[in-house]
Design an enzyme around this catalytic site. Structure first.
Site, mmCIF file in Angstrom:
data_model
loop_
_atom_site.group_PDB
_atom_site.id
_atom_site.type_symbol
_atom_site.label_atom_id
_atom_site.label_comp_id
_atom_site.label_asym_id
_atom_site.label_seq_id
_atom_site.Cartn_x
_atom_site.Cartn_y
_atom_site.Cartn_z
ATOM 1 N N GLN A 159 18.004 -38.593 33.608
ATOM 2 C CA GLN A 159 18.725 -37.950 32.515
ATOM 3 C C GLN A 159 18.640 -38.724 31.200
ATOM 4 O O GLN A 159 18.891 -38.166 30.139
ATOM 5 C CB GLN A 159 20.188 -37.751 32.923
ATOM 6 C CG GLN A 159 20.316 -36.800 34.097
ATOM 7 C CD GLN A 159 21.752 -36.616 34.547
ATOM 8 O OE1 GLN A 159 22.250 -37.367 35.373
ATOM 9 N NE2 GLN A 159 22.434 -35.622 34.007
ATOM 10 N N HIS A 211 8.285 -28.237 34.707
ATOM 11 C CA HIS A 211 6.993 -27.833 34.165
ATOM 12 C C HIS A 211 6.444 -26.575 34.827
ATOM 13 O O HIS A 211 5.796 -25.770 34.190
ATOM 14 C CB HIS A 211 5.999 -29.005 34.206
ATOM 15 C CG HIS A 211 6.476 -30.120 33.318
ATOM 16 N ND1 HIS A 211 6.541 -31.435 33.712
ATOM 17 C CD2 HIS A 211 6.973 -30.087 32.043
ATOM 18 C CE1 HIS A 211 7.050 -32.164 32.725
ATOM 19 N NE2 HIS A 211 7.315 -31.371 31.708
ATOM 20 N N ARG A 214 26.929 -48.241 35.570
ATOM 21 C CA ARG A 214 26.294 -47.615 36.731
ATOM 22 C C ARG A 214 25.058 -46.868 36.244
ATOM 23 O O ARG A 214 25.162 -45.976 35.408
ATOM 24 C CB ARG A 214 27.264 -46.635 37.399
ATOM 25 C CG ARG A 214 26.610 -45.883 38.501
ATOM 26 C CD ARG A 214 27.497 -44.878 39.201
ATOM 27 N NE ARG A 214 26.630 -44.135 40.094
ATOM 28 C CZ ARG A 214 26.685 -42.827 40.307
ATOM 29 N NH1 ARG A 214 27.611 -42.105 39.726
ATOM 30 N NH2 ARG A 214 25.826 -42.246 41.102
ATOM 31 N N HIS A 274 19.142 -40.799 42.500
ATOM 32 C CA HIS A 274 19.965 -39.848 41.744
ATOM 33 C C HIS A 274 19.084 -38.642 41.393
ATOM 34 O O HIS A 274 18.590 -38.516 40.283
ATOM 35 C CB HIS A 274 20.519 -40.526 40.485
ATOM 36 C CG HIS A 274 21.730 -39.851 39.902
ATOM 37 N ND1 HIS A 274 22.921 -40.512 39.642
ATOM 38 C CD2 HIS A 274 21.939 -38.585 39.510
ATOM 39 C CE1 HIS A 274 23.797 -39.665 39.119
ATOM 40 N NE2 HIS A 274 23.225 -38.496 39.018
ATOM 41 N N ASN A 290 23.296 -40.625 45.239
ATOM 42 C CA ASN A 290 24.277 -39.905 44.446
ATOM 43 C C ASN A 290 24.427 -38.502 45.028
ATOM 44 O O ASN A 290 23.448 -37.759 45.145
ATOM 45 C CB ASN A 290 23.817 -39.786 42.990
ATOM 46 C CG ASN A 290 24.852 -39.056 42.147
ATOM 47 O OD1 ASN A 290 25.941 -39.570 41.924
ATOM 48 N ND2 ASN A 290 24.533 -37.847 41.694
ATOM 49 N N GLU A 291 25.630 -38.170 45.425
ATOM 50 C CA GLU A 291 26.003 -36.815 45.802
ATOM 51 C C GLU A 291 25.040 -36.100 46.749
ATOM 52 O O GLU A 291 24.298 -35.200 46.345
ATOM 53 C CB GLU A 291 26.131 -35.953 44.532
ATOM 54 C CG GLU A 291 27.137 -36.486 43.559
ATOM 55 C CD GLU A 291 27.239 -35.638 42.297
ATOM 56 O OE1 GLU A 291 26.424 -34.715 42.129
ATOM 57 O OE2 GLU A 291 28.119 -35.903 41.492
ATOM 58 N N ASN A 342 32.892 -39.191 42.846
ATOM 59 C CA ASN A 342 32.573 -38.435 41.628
ATOM 60 C C ASN A 342 33.536 -37.256 41.583
ATOM 61 O O ASN A 342 33.448 -36.342 42.412
ATOM 62 C CB ASN A 342 31.141 -37.892 41.660
ATOM 63 C CG ASN A 342 30.110 -38.998 41.527
ATOM 64 O OD1 ASN A 342 30.443 -40.170 41.384
ATOM 65 N ND2 ASN A 342 28.840 -38.615 41.569
ATOM 66 N N TYR A 375 35.304 -34.238 39.175
ATOM 67 C CA TYR A 375 35.283 -33.506 37.902
ATOM 68 C C TYR A 375 36.403 -32.499 37.761
ATOM 69 O O TYR A 375 37.008 -32.375 36.718
ATOM 70 C CB TYR A 375 33.932 -32.795 37.720
ATOM 71 C CG TYR A 375 32.839 -33.763 37.354
ATOM 72 C CD1 TYR A 375 32.609 -34.100 36.031
ATOM 73 C CD2 TYR A 375 32.076 -34.386 38.332
ATOM 74 C CE1 TYR A 375 31.645 -35.024 35.680
ATOM 75 C CE2 TYR A 375 31.099 -35.311 37.997
ATOM 76 C CZ TYR A 375 30.893 -35.623 36.669
ATOM 77 O OH TYR A 375 29.945 -36.560 36.326
ATOM 78 N N GLU A 410 32.176 -41.482 38.917
ATOM 79 C CA GLU A 410 31.974 -40.516 37.825
ATOM 80 C C GLU A 410 33.252 -39.738 37.610
ATOM 81 O O GLU A 410 33.872 -39.273 38.561
ATOM 82 C CB GLU A 410 30.873 -39.487 38.155
ATOM 83 C CG GLU A 410 29.476 -39.993 38.054
ATOM 84 C CD GLU A 410 28.425 -38.927 38.366
ATOM 85 O OE1 GLU A 410 28.662 -37.724 38.118
ATOM 86 O OE2 GLU A 410 27.353 -39.316 38.875
HETATM 87 C C1 BGP Z 1 27.237 -35.063 38.534
HETATM 88 C C2 BGP Z 1 25.903 -35.750 38.496
HETATM 89 C C3 BGP Z 1 25.546 -36.243 37.152
HETATM 90 C C4 BGP Z 1 25.941 -35.322 36.019
HETATM 91 C C5 BGP Z 1 27.272 -34.629 36.188
HETATM 92 C C6 BGP Z 1 27.441 -33.419 35.319
HETATM 93 O O1 BGP Z 1 27.341 -34.230 39.636
HETATM 94 O O2 BGP Z 1 25.896 -36.870 39.356
HETATM 95 O O3 BGP Z 1 24.175 -36.559 37.156
HETATM 96 O O4 BGP Z 1 24.924 -34.523 35.605
HETATM 97 O O5 BGP Z 1 27.471 -34.191 37.508
HETATM 98 O O6 BGP Z 1 26.806 -32.342 35.927
HETATM 99 P P1 BGP Z 1 26.435 -30.965 35.271
HETATM 100 O O7 BGP Z 1 25.474 -31.233 34.175
HETATM 101 O O8 BGP Z 1 25.818 -30.156 36.374
HETATM 102 O O9 BGP Z 1 27.714 -30.367 34.770
#
Ligand code: BGP
Length: 481
Positions: free
Chosen positions: A30, A50, A88, A133, A177-178, A317, A319, A389
């Site tokens: 990223q 691509h 990280r 990742h 990661n995830e 992580n 959100y 995260e």
């Molecule tokens: C997490 C990932 C990150 C990041 C973030 C936001 O799940 O580990 O790499 O991208 O999410 O995600 P998104 O762009 O899908 O909202």
């Protein structure tokens, strides 16, 4: 904790304990850019953007991204501006091993990560390194990728190279990661390899990620830990779920087990193996579809033992929180496939009282992280949790990002409250330090404490209000709400 009454409303002040770590996170694909002038090999995201440019919302690619491959010194300066004491980042498998195999180790890749790690340590910033990742070598994808059990050897060989080069200086490792993102998103056309094959390739991937993680953990344990005394775990993407009605309590627990337990239970629970109820349900689902064998590939007793306990901390992580509602089998999902977990017949929806971001899967519900942290404490035997995260997306590129600032403030407050509940959180990491290539959302979606001008040749980075706010919390080790 101090509370002060200002104009009738209660302002709170929280002091972070000594030793608590504050960080920012990124991922190689990223931010790094530069697949051309270096000898970095092709990975599954390169191949996908691509060959199928239409899947990225702005039809962009990550060939330059934030140009951190050249601008990593500026990145470290930003961390100094913020005052954080951990970073990280992830290692790009094909930057280090251009063919995907350890037969060729790139001198350039080796030097790049050496310089970055040394640069961080010089400034007193602790590197937390993610081995994987999202960026599998395309050469290995061509052989079946994460659905092929051979991936376990490919990944362990790669991990061995990384440990042998950097374990003398890196003390905190995340293998993957995830895995939910790798398998469920990757096999539901929400990430590379962008397959529509969740029930075969996707569930094979689920098992293979677990075994690959476990083998890498055990490799570190046997060969590197005696000398370097580091810690190893992985990061779990864990949406928090709450029942939409009292009728949905059981469905919600099942949703937690489907989303996170499928990856966590084999590693973090005392008994190991798949979550029992889920395993049974998925077997019945398969039978109802005329498929007599378990779709979730069985774990042998040896495999259960191999995977169980392969962690030194929990990497979270987090959100958002969603409400869970039961739906009839065959119910058609809304515009977001993510909104339905059809394996267990539930739908994820928002709560009318929760603030919503521009993308409808993402609500702001700070208390969710406290409830989730308590759930983790109550369900697994954890000595340490690092939030690897947490952050807020927006389509608004503006530098005055009040929504993000409030998100970080309110989520950190709930983390503090969870710590008062007795949850052993030792660090907090913002996703992300700067705007970057946000996967299928290209450069449209912003998560950065710093804005990046993707039209400027030197990818100018400018702090947002949220960066100033986070920096003030980190420097004073005090959160005021
Ligand atoms: C997490 C990932 C990150 C990041 C973030 C936001 O799940 O580990 O790499 O991208 O999410 O995600 P998104 O762009 O899908 O909202």
């Amino acid at each position: 904790v101090l509370s002060v009454s200002i104009c009738g409303s209660l302002a709170m002040e929280y002091k972070f304990p000594e030793g608590f770590k504050f960080g920012v996170a990124s991922a190689a694909y990223q931010v790094e850019g530069d697949p051309k002038s270096s000898d970095r090999g092709e990975n599954i995201w390169d191949y996908m953007v691509h060959s199928r440019p239409e899947v990225i919302s702005d039809r962009s690619d990550a060939s330059m991204a934030c140009d951190s491959y050249h601008l990593w010194r500026r990145d470290i300066e930003m961390m100094e501006e913020l005052g954080v004491n951990m970073y990280r980042f992830s290692i790009s498998w094909t930057r280090l091993l251009p063919t995907g195999y350890p037969n060729i180790i790139s001198e350039d890749g080796k030097r790049f990560y050496n310089d970055l790690i040394d640069g961080l340590l010089e400034k007193g910033i602790e590197p937390i390194v993610t081995l994987y990742h999202c960026d599998l070598p395309q050469s290995l994808q061509d052989l079946g990728g994460w659905a092929n059990p051979l991936v376990v050897d490919w990944f362990t060989d790669y991990a061995n190279v990384v440990f042998s080069l950097y374990a003398d200086r890196v003390k905190i490792w995340l293998t993957l990661n995830e895995p939910f993102g790798i398998c469920d998103f990757g096999y539901m056309e929400l990430a590379a390899p962008y397959f529509d094959d969740i029930k075969v390739g996707g569930y094979m991937c689920t098992k293979n990620t677990l075994i690959a993680h476990a083998k890498a953990y055990r490799l570190y344990d046997e060969v590197y830990r005696p000398k370097y005394h580091g810690k190893v775990s992985l990061s779990t993407l864990f949406f928090w779920f709450e029942p939409a009605t009292p009728d949905d309590v059981e469905a919600t627990e099942l949703a937690i087990q489907f989303w996170a337990g499928r990856y966590d239970h084999p590693i973090f629970s005392k008994e190991g193996g798949w979550p029992k109820k889920l395993e049974k349900l998925m077997l019945e689902n398969g039978k109802n579809e005329g498929y007599p064998y378990p779709r979730l590939p069985p774990l042998s007793l040896e495999e259960i033992e191999l995977v169980k306990g392969t962690y030194d901390f929990y990497g979270l992580n987090h959100y958002t929180t969603r409400l869970i509602r039961k739906v009839e089998p065959g119910y058609k999902p809304g515009p977001y496939p993510l909104m339905t977990l059809d394996e267990i017949n539930v739908e994820m929806i928002g709560h009318p009282d929760w603030k919503s971001t521009e993308l409808n899967w993402f609500s702001v519900h700070p208390k969710g992280i406290r409830d989730q942290l308590n759930w983790l404490k109550n369900n697994y035997d954890l000595k340490e949790i690092i939030i690897t995260e947490n952050g807020m997306m927006s389509l608004d590129p503006s530098l005055v990002d009040t929504g993000r600032l409030e998100y970080i403030r309110d989520y950190m407050e709930q983390v503090m409250l969870a710590m008062q509940d007795g949850v052993p959180v030792t660090g907090y990491t913002v996703w992300t330090m700067m705007d970057n290539f946000e996967w299928l959302n290209g450069y449209n979606l912003k998560y950065g404490l710093y804005a990046v001008d993707f039209n400027s040749p030197n990818r100018t980075r400018t702090p947002r209000e949220s960066a100033r706010f986070y920096s003030s919390v980190v420097r004073s080790r005090t959160l005021r709400t």
